[in-house]
Design an enzyme around this catalytic site. Structure first.
Site, PDB file in Angstrom:
ATOM      1  N   HIS A  65      46.882  26.116  26.574  1.00 14.55           N
ATOM      2  CA  HIS A  65      45.333  25.114  26.501  1.00 14.55           C
ATOM      3  C   HIS A  65      46.017  25.226  24.326  1.00 14.55           C
ATOM      4  CE1 HIS A  65      43.614  23.373  29.757  1.00 14.55           C
ATOM      5  NE2 HIS A  65      45.140  23.505  29.873  1.00 14.55           N
ATOM      6  N   TYR A 194      33.735  20.568  28.304  1.00 12.55           N
ATOM      7  CA  TYR A 194      32.407  20.390  28.388  1.00 12.55           C
ATOM      8  C   TYR A 194      31.275  19.202  28.219  1.00 12.55           C
ATOM      9  CZ  TYR A 194      34.124  25.471  28.607  1.00 12.55           C
ATOM     10  OH  TYR A 194      34.277  27.019  28.720  1.00 12.55           O
ATOM     11  N   PRO A 285      30.048  32.967  32.385  1.00 14.37           N
ATOM     12  CA  PRO A 285      30.370  32.249  32.300  1.00 14.37           C
ATOM     13  C   PRO A 285      30.916  31.193  31.502  1.00 14.37           C
ATOM     14  CG  PRO A 285      30.254  31.693  34.275  1.00 14.37           C
ATOM     15  CD  PRO A 285      28.741  31.896  34.211  1.00 14.37           C
ATOM     16  N   LYS A 289      34.841  34.923  28.904  1.00 11.68           N
ATOM     17  CA  LYS A 289      35.292  36.215  28.701  1.00 11.68           C
ATOM     18  C   LYS A 289      35.138  37.449  29.473  1.00 11.68           C
ATOM     19  CE  LYS A 289      35.097  35.055  24.308  1.00 11.68           C
ATOM     20  NZ  LYS A 289      36.023  34.143  24.321  1.00 11.68           N
ATOM     21  N   TYR A 377      36.415  31.547  21.234  1.00 10.51           N
ATOM     22  CA  TYR A 377      36.653  31.227  22.308  1.00 10.51           C
ATOM     23  C   TYR A 377      38.329  31.657  22.301  1.00 10.51           C
ATOM     24  CZ  TYR A 377      37.051  27.988  26.359  1.00 10.51           C
ATOM     25  OH  TYR A 377      36.593  27.483  27.638  1.00 10.51           O
TER      26      TYR A 377
HETATM   27  C1  LIG Z   1      32.589  33.284  40.436  1.00  7.06           C
HETATM   28  C2  LIG Z   1      33.415  33.338  39.300  1.00  7.06           C
HETATM   29  C3  LIG Z   1      33.647  32.494  38.316  1.00  7.06           C
HETATM   30  C4  LIG Z   1      34.343  33.365  36.913  1.00  7.06           C
HETATM   31  N1  LIG Z   1      34.788  32.900  36.204  1.00  7.06           N
HETATM   32  C5  LIG Z   1      35.114  33.343  34.974  1.00  7.06           C
HETATM   33  C6  LIG Z   1      35.772  32.765  34.026  1.00  7.06           C
HETATM   34  O1  LIG Z   1      36.107  31.501  33.656  1.00  7.06           O
HETATM   35  N2  LIG Z   1      36.106  33.097  32.753  1.00  7.06           N
HETATM   36  C7  LIG Z   1      35.581  34.630  32.605  1.00  7.06           C
HETATM   37  O2  LIG Z   1      36.130  35.579  31.841  1.00  7.06           O
HETATM   38  N3  LIG Z   1      35.072  35.636  33.865  1.00  7.06           N
HETATM   39  C8  LIG Z   1      34.647  35.238  34.735  1.00  7.06           C
HETATM   40  N4  LIG Z   1      33.848  35.361  36.010  1.00  7.06           N
HETATM   41  C9  LIG Z   1      34.079  37.299  35.806  1.00  7.06           C
HETATM   42  C10 LIG Z   1      35.069  37.960  36.304  1.00  7.06           C
HETATM   43  O3  LIG Z   1      35.759  37.473  37.146  1.00  7.06           O
HETATM   44  C11 LIG Z   1      35.008  39.191  35.791  1.00  7.06           C
HETATM   45  O4  LIG Z   1      34.773  39.518  34.502  1.00  7.06           O
HETATM   46  C12 LIG Z   1      35.617  40.319  35.803  1.00  7.06           C
HETATM   47  O5  LIG Z   1      36.495  39.729  37.337  1.00  7.06           O
HETATM   48  C13 LIG Z   1      35.610  41.515  35.332  1.00  7.06           C
HETATM   49  O6  LIG Z   1      36.865  42.623  36.329  1.00  7.06           O
HETATM   50  P1  LIG Z   1      36.572  43.917  36.844  1.00  7.06           P
HETATM   51  O7  LIG Z   1      38.112  44.373  36.810  1.00  7.06           O
HETATM   52  O8  LIG Z   1      35.632  44.798  35.785  1.00  7.06           O
HETATM   53  O9  LIG Z   1      35.271  43.709  37.784  1.00  7.06           O
HETATM   54  P2  LIG Z   1      35.839  43.366  39.375  1.00  7.06           P
HETATM   55  O10 LIG Z   1      37.214  41.631  39.349  1.00  7.06           O
HETATM   56  O11 LIG Z   1      34.854  43.004  39.831  1.00  7.06           O
HETATM   57  O12 LIG Z   1      36.691  44.551  39.919  1.00  7.06           O
HETATM   58  C14 LIG Z   1      35.659  45.218  40.358  1.00  7.06           C
HETATM   59  C15 LIG Z   1      36.826  45.624  41.918  1.00  7.06           C
HETATM   60  O13 LIG Z   1      36.277  46.561  42.544  1.00  7.06           O
HETATM   61  C16 LIG Z   1      35.831  46.983  43.986  1.00  7.06           C
HETATM   62  N5  LIG Z   1      34.935  47.799  44.612  1.00  7.06           N
HETATM   63  C17 LIG Z   1      33.243  47.131  44.397  1.00  7.06           C
HETATM   64  N6  LIG Z   1      32.584  48.480  44.442  1.00  7.06           N
HETATM   65  C18 LIG Z   1      33.832  49.585  45.112  1.00  7.06           C
HETATM   66  C19 LIG Z   1      33.762  50.606  46.112  1.00  7.06           C
HETATM   67  N7  LIG Z   1      32.588  51.070  46.432  1.00  7.06           N
HETATM   68  N8  LIG Z   1      34.544  51.336  45.742  1.00  7.06           N
HETATM   69  C20 LIG Z   1      35.693  50.784  45.987  1.00  7.06           C
HETATM   70  N9  LIG Z   1      35.866  49.255  45.333  1.00  7.06           N
HETATM   71  C21 LIG Z   1      34.438  48.787  44.717  1.00  7.06           C
HETATM   72  C22 LIG Z   1      35.959  45.647  44.359  1.00  7.06           C
HETATM   73  O14 LIG Z   1      35.952  44.858  45.500  1.00  7.06           O
HETATM   74  C23 LIG Z   1      35.964  44.319  42.918  1.00  7.06           C
HETATM   75  O15 LIG Z   1      37.878  44.141  43.509  1.00  7.06           O
HETATM   76  C24 LIG Z   1      33.860  34.911  36.871  1.00  7.06           C
HETATM   77  C25 LIG Z   1      33.638  35.127  37.892  1.00  7.06           C
HETATM   78  C26 LIG Z   1      32.989  35.017  39.595  1.00  7.06           C
HETATM   79  C27 LIG Z   1      32.795  35.440  40.335  1.00  7.06           C
END
Ligand SMILES: Cc1cc2nc3c(=O)[nH]c(=O)nc-3n(C[C@H](O)[C@H](O)[C@H](O)COP(=O)(O)OP(=O)(O)OC[C@H]3O[C@@H](n4cnc5c(N)ncnc54)[C@H](O)[C@@H]3O)c2cc1C
Length: 383
Positions: A65, A194, A285, A289, A377
């Site tokens: 995009h 948006y 969201p 980011k 962005y």
């Molecule tokens: C509905 C929704 C929409 C979103 N939309 C956007 C968007 O449009 N753009 C954007 O940039 N961000 C968005 N986000 C945020 C983005 O998804 C997160 O910032 C991103 O997933 C962070 O990645 P991470 O690897 O830090 O954590 P996570 O993706 O949360 O991964 C953490 C992992 O650790 C595991 N875990 C947790 N506890 C334990 C444990 N005790 N033992 C073992 N494993 C464990 C979990 O199961 C998970 O798989 C959104 C989030 C949600 C919930």
């Protein structure tokens, strides 16, 4: 800890430097690969995933995009990324697709990735030999580690394992949430829209040429039962509709309500436990980011760990928290800015509305203000 974007990208970066790791994940592979979340990848995230060899399907299937549209007072205004940012773009590619690619790459390395680990506990990270205890396939296991990367997301256990008094928490909850749907309908627009509307914010997004992602601003305690499909489509039509434009509808495949929060802990480290991604910070969201920040954190962390393993040089690891937090706070500000500009404020008055409209008009008519939004962005290169 954690097979989300942060944990899996970190494990792969370390693998490429010949550094061993064990990735522990509480959920099943199927669950992780189907969890619908983020979808907007900054240019830097795409470049990093490509450079580590997991960008092939992303380049083929991701939707590039070159702008977004801001809609208010019955008009749409386009923010053009390449002309405002020296040629940078975003790519729309679902987080679950990124994870499928990363999991396949990890399994190919032959290094361990353990799903459905339970009763996970971390300890000893203030010494030189931290440990992780957990259960896997019925066995109790203890891992002796050099370092623990707490990539277990906002609800994980790593952050809470740090002794009281070490972390400072910065937290803000917003008085609204997003009702999000995934629909089997082709996107109604080539780019994200948006929309600021008197009935509340709405976002038109997409995941593929046949799947649309749409969001509505709702109350934080909104009950999904009050939102039959017809009501959702009617509300989207009201907030996004313009004469001559058609909202494509289709079967709603998934729906949910996501709260809006800004949250940061400082520092992102305690001894040999490093926090990265959602374990250390979350953003509303609106600025897209979260995933990008998670990847940016572990890029810095991997450099620090590599220097330590190669030369026993801990200087870069010591700088990890401060360096990561610089980008985190920039993204926190941008996400707050987009959220504040675009949502109807509960209890807000006409003065708030006029300020929001003035800000929207400014970013759409001033090349400098537009460039500031655009460069944040698509992702700032040097923060
Ligand atoms: C509905 C929704 C929409 C979103 N939309 C956007 C968007 O449009 N753009 C954007 O940039 N961000 C968005 N986000 C945020 C983005 O998804 C997160 O910032 C991103 O997933 C962070 O990645 P991470 O690897 O830090 O954590 P996570 O993706 O949360 O991964 C953490 C992992 O650790 C595991 N875990 C947790 N506890 C334990 C444990 N005790 N033992 C073992 N494993 C464990 C979990 O199961 C998970 O798989 C959104 C989030 C949600 C919930």
């Amino acid at each position: 800890m954690g097979a989300g974007p942060a944990g899996l990208v970190l494990a792969h970066l370390l693998h490429l430097e010949g550094i061993d790791s064990v990735v522990l994940e509480g959920r099943s592979r199927e669950y992780v690969e189907s969890r619908i979340r983020a979808g907007v990848l900054e240019q830097g995230t795409v470049d990093l995933l490509s450079s580590i060899g997991v960008g092939e399907r992303l380049r083929r299937e991701g939707l590039v995009h070159e702008g977004i549209e801001l809609q208010f007072e019955g008009e749409r205004h386009r923010i053009d990324f390449p002309s405002l940012t020296g040629g940078r773009r975003i790519t729309v590619y679902g987080q679950q697709e990124v994870l499928k690619d990363l999991i396949a790459a990890r399994l190919e390395t032959g290094r361990p990735l353990l799903f459905e680990a339970s009763d996970v506990a971390v300890g000893g990270f203030e010494s030189e030999s931290p440990r992780i205890r957990f259960r896997h396939e019925g066995e109790a296991v203890e891992l002796q580690c050099d370092f623990i990367a707490g990539c277990d997301g906002f609800h994980g256990i790593c952050r809470d394992s740090i002794p009281a008094g070490v972390l400072t928490v910065f937290d803000r909850e917003y008085p609204f949430a997003w009702l999000g749907i995934l629909a089997a309908a082709p996107p109604s627009n080539d780019e994200l829209i948006y929309a600021y509307h008197e009935r509340g914010f709405a976002l038109h997004s997409m995941r593929s040429p046949t799947v649309t992602r749409l969001y509505l601003q709702v109350r934080p305690d909104e009950d999904l039962d009050r939102w039959p499909d017809e009501r959702i489509w009617a509300e989207l039509e009201q907030r996004l509709g313009l004469e001559g434009w058609t909202l494509h509808t289709g079967e709603i495949i998934e729906q949910g309500v996501t709260g809006m929060r800004s949250f940061v802990v400082e520092p992102m480290q305690c001894g040999r436990l490093f926090l990265a991604g959602g374990a250390a910070h979350i953003v509303p969201p609106t600025g897209a980011k979260g995933l990008n920040l998670a990847v940016a954190d572990v890029r810095v962390l991997a450099e620090g760990l590599t220097a330590w393993f190669e030369k026993r040089d801990g200087a870069a690891l010591e700088r990890y928290s401060a360096e990561a937090l610089r980008r985190v706070w920039r993204a926190e500000h941008f996400s707050w800015f987009m959220t504040s500009m675009l949502h109807r404020l509960e209890g807000g008055d006409d003065f708030d509305v006029k300020l929001q409209l003035a800000q929207l008009a400014y970013v759409c008519t001033s090349a400098r203000a537009g460039a500031s939004l655009a460069e944040n962005y698509v992702g700032l290169e040097h923060v």
